[in-house]
Design an enzyme around this catalytic site. Structure first.
Site: not given
Length: 309
Positions: A49, A77, A91, A182
């Protein structure tokens, strides 16, 4: 009869392990790298993203044939979840849709983590690239539609709580293909009764590429100042990782130049010797250290599916 068009750009092949900055889209990044390297073809292995930073492996030329194998690899991550608000995009970018004054304790968070380890069921975010009746979910969401996205199974190999600060918790997750971080933040917030959204996200690993292989975009852009084209491209090419590195996890065989020629013509080769693999659905062949083909092994033969020049 008209002649076929000559492809624009250089026929280079390799991987550029980009450290993508925030506020830079994955498609935009691929376009920039393709232009910088003057490459004929380019593609990436796993979207990041715009609000996320970190590892974005970009394949140039023939390396694009190996993209599916990198897409299937494990990813790591580091991310922060801010508690108290759930947002439409899960987010920082989205509008607040739910809020709460509850804040979870560190013990509450740690007690929840086993529920998010292993094979879990997950609903992708409304703003995601998932296709619903032929349309991207994020396109439908931008048009104001609420779509029912079916849950799917993903694998989380480990999920560690790194620290808790103020209204946020910081995590590291190692996960398989298709996992949405997310969604992890959204679902943990709901389970803790406080809501939550991603406030920081960075990808540090995409198998088989290591974190230290990442190249900051700024380092590449700085080379634009070199006026001599050949010198500039030579310095850029030094950042490329060999195409075969993407297939490090697959069984491999070493072959002769004659065998390499046969494979490049699309013909199978016979495997001899006691140590020859018996059966492999996915394997790679190298000649002189260079990737020649991806294929399958069976009945004493290596049959090519994709070949490399």
């Amino acid at each position: 009869m008209s002649k076929p068009r000559k492809p624009k750009g250089r026929p280079i092949s390799g991987w550029l392990i980009l450290d993508k900055p925030v506020d830079f889209g994955s498609t935009e990044a691929v376009g920039k790298i393709k232009w910088l390297f003057n490459a004929q073809k380019a593609g990436h292995a796993g979207t990041l993203d715009p609000l996320a930073s970190g590892m974005l492996p970009i394949a140039l030329g023939d390396a694009t044939k190996t993209v599916p194998y990198v897409m299937d690899g494990r990813k790591i991550y580091e991310f922060a979840v801010t508690w108290g608000e759930e947002r439409s995009t899960d987010d920082l970018e989205g509008e607040v849709t739910q809020s709460s004054d509850i804040r979870p304790s560190e013990d509450d968070i740690r007690a929840l983590l086993p529920n998010y380890t292993g094979v879990i069921s997950q609903v992708p975010p409304q703003f995601s690239a998932i296709k619903i009746a032929g349309e991207r979910a994020y396109d439908l969401a931008r048009d104001g539609e609420t779509v029912e996205i079916p849950s799917r199974e993903v694998e989380v190999h480990r999920l560690n709580l790194l620290k808790v600060e103020d209204n946020s918790a910081f995590f590291e997750v190692e996960c398989g293909k298709g996992t949405y971080v997310r969604s992890l933040a959204r679902d943990m917030g709901r389970d803790l009764g406080c809501y939550g959204h991603i406030s920081d996200l960075r990808r540090t690993f995409v198998a088989p590429f290591a974190e230290e292989m990442m190249v900051p975009l700024a380092d590449l852009v700085a080379l634009e100042e070199i006026e001599d084209r050949d010198e500039r491209l030579e310095k850029l090419d030094a950042f490329l990782v060999d195409t075969g590195e993407a297939l490090a996890a697959l069984p491999s065989i070493r072959i002769s130049d004659d065998q390499a020629h046969r494979l490049r013509m699309g013909n199978p080769i016979i495997l001899r010797g006691r140590d020859a693999p018996v059966a492999e659905p996915d394997a790679v062949a190298f000649a002189g250290g260079k990737l020649v083909a991806i294929g399958e092994i069976g009945a004493g033969e290596f049959k090519p599916r994709r070949v490399f020049g």
